[in-house]
Scaffold this motif. Structure first.
Motif, short mmCIF file in Angstrom:
data_model
loop_
_atom_site.label_atom_id
_atom_site.label_comp_id
_atom_site.label_asym_id
_atom_site.label_seq_id
_atom_site.Cartn_x
_atom_site.Cartn_y
_atom_site.Cartn_z
N TRP A 162 61.54 6.17 64.07
CA TRP A 162 61.71 5.68 65.34
C TRP A 162 60.42 4.66 65.69
O TRP A 162 60.74 3.89 66.24
CB TRP A 162 62.04 6.70 66.47
N GLN A 163 59.37 5.65 65.49
CA GLN A 163 58.18 4.84 65.90
C GLN A 163 57.86 3.96 64.71
O GLN A 163 57.34 2.70 65.29
CB GLN A 163 56.84 5.84 65.86
N ILE A 164 58.24 3.83 63.34
CA ILE A 164 57.82 2.82 62.69
C ILE A 164 58.77 1.50 62.68
O ILE A 164 58.48 0.33 62.65
CB ILE A 164 57.80 3.53 61.17
N ILE A 165 59.90 1.84 62.59
CA ILE A 165 61.11 0.77 62.41
C ILE A 165 61.18 0.10 63.61
O ILE A 165 61.46 -1.14 63.61
CB ILE A 165 62.42 1.42 61.88
N LEU A 166 61.31 0.79 64.93
CA LEU A 166 61.54 0.13 66.03
C LEU A 166 60.33 -0.69 66.63
O LEU A 166 59.43 0.18 67.04
CB LEU A 166 62.31 0.77 67.05
N THR A 167 60.11 -1.78 66.41
CA THR A 167 59.03 -2.39 67.04
C THR A 167 59.15 -3.46 68.16
O THR A 167 60.46 -4.04 68.29
CB THR A 167 58.12 -3.17 65.89
N SER A 168 58.26 -4.12 68.79
CA SER A 168 58.44 -5.01 69.87
C SER A 168 58.66 -6.41 69.10
O SER A 168 59.52 -7.10 70.21
CB SER A 168 57.29 -5.23 70.68
N GLY B 8 60.91 -6.42 66.74
CA GLY B 8 62.28 -6.51 65.96
C GLY B 8 62.27 -5.20 65.32
O GLY B 8 61.61 -4.21 65.42
N LEU B 9 63.01 -5.17 64.14
CA LEU B 9 63.13 -4.02 63.07
C LEU B 9 62.17 -4.14 61.92
O LEU B 9 62.31 -5.25 61.39
CB LEU B 9 64.55 -3.74 62.85
N GLN B 10 61.50 -3.12 61.58
CA GLN B 10 60.71 -3.03 60.36
C GLN B 10 61.56 -2.54 59.37
O GLN B 10 61.73 -1.45 58.94
CB GLN B 10 59.41 -2.15 60.59
N ALA C 233 58.58 -7.58 60.89
CA ALA C 233 59.50 -7.20 61.49
C ALA C 233 60.20 -8.29 62.29
O ALA C 233 59.68 -9.31 62.76
CB ALA C 233 59.04 -6.09 62.63
N HIS C 234 61.35 -8.23 62.28
CA HIS C 234 62.29 -9.49 63.05
C HIS C 234 63.67 -8.76 63.76
O HIS C 234 64.00 -7.82 63.06
CB HIS C 234 62.45 -10.49 62.08
#
Length: 266
Positions: A53-59, A61-63, A117-118
């Protein structure tokens, strides 16, 4: 230390604890108890999920770089194993899934491939979700096929040795293999259809090889399931088709993604 590192380290340690418990029970040629799978496995999955959750969800978009996706596939596979263990003798597969899940965590946390991330376009999230689910279930089917191959060889040699003595009968193993393949094939079909619906130009230059190989894998599994239904395929034929189909699927995403991120820097 931020939350992703703390939760990732906790998941890594818990997966290893679960593996040690399983290996000790197998070494004593005992079938692992459900508690040994469910308790440390559930805690590891919770910590792993928090880390993802901490790694993939970024401001931004998705990593969805190669290591975060690999870790997500392993996380999904661990959940499938835990749920399946409630009603089928799936405890043994944890001994293969948990180590892989543990290894993906440090790679996800500390190896930077330069992936940016996008945000996902409308409907693309469903394609990504079903793709990850399909990879996870078919990876479990591939693990099942490997163990079925070992069991088949030992049966043909005349004696079952070591930990294989506590495994389910070969008929049960085959039944569980085809259950996993059917589920994985359904998920893969939905992933492919959603890709055609929501991915712009699915056969563009950077997606063509991935799309073609995924379709080849789908055909391989379809031939296997058809052969099972019409001709009663089993044993080594089923094992070869399963491992071949998964190998193509593995190259379809992870092989092409490694080239894109490490070599071409895209």
């Amino acid at each position: 230390m931020n939350l992703s590192v703390i939760s990732g380290f906790a998941a890594f340690a818990l997966y290893l604890v679960a593996c040690l418990i399983l290996y000790r029970q197998y070494r004593g040629q005992q079938r692992p108890s459900r508690a040994s799978v469910l308790i440390p496995g559930s805690l590891a999955v919770l910590a792993h999920g928090l880390c993802l959750w901490q790694i993939i969800l970024t401001s931004h978009g998705l990593q969805l770089g190669v290591f975060p996706v690999a870790s997500t596939v392993a996380f999904t596979g661990a959940i499938v194993v835990l749920l399946s263990s409630l009603y089928r003798p799936f405890e043994w597969i944890s001994a293969l899934v948990y180590p892989f899940a543990a290894l993906t965590i440090p790679a996800m946390l500390w190896v930077n491939t330069g992936y940016i991330a996008h945000p996902l376009a409308h409907g693309l999230g469903m394609h990504v979700l079903f793709s990850i689910l399909a990879y996870a279930v078919l990876a479990i089917a591939a693990c099942q096929a490997v163990l079925l191959w070992v069991q088949d060889r030992q049966l043909k040699s005349g004696h079952i040795r070591g930990v294989m003595r506590v495994f389910p009968p070969i008929q049960v193993m085959e039944s569980m293999l085809f259950e996993a393949i059917w589920l994985g094939q359904i998920l893969l079909t939905v992933a492919i259809l959603s890709g055609f619906l929501y991915v712009d130009n699915l056969f563009a230059q950077n997606l063509a090889h991935k799309s073609v190989l995924t379709l080849v894998s789908w055909v391989v599994f379809s031939v296997l399931l058809t052969g099972r239904y019409l001709r009663g395929w089993r044993g080594r034929t089923a094992i070869r088709f399963t491992l071949s189909g998964f190998a193509v699927l593995l190259v379809a995403f992870f092989g092409s993604q490694l080239v894109l991120e490490f070599i071409l820097k895209r």
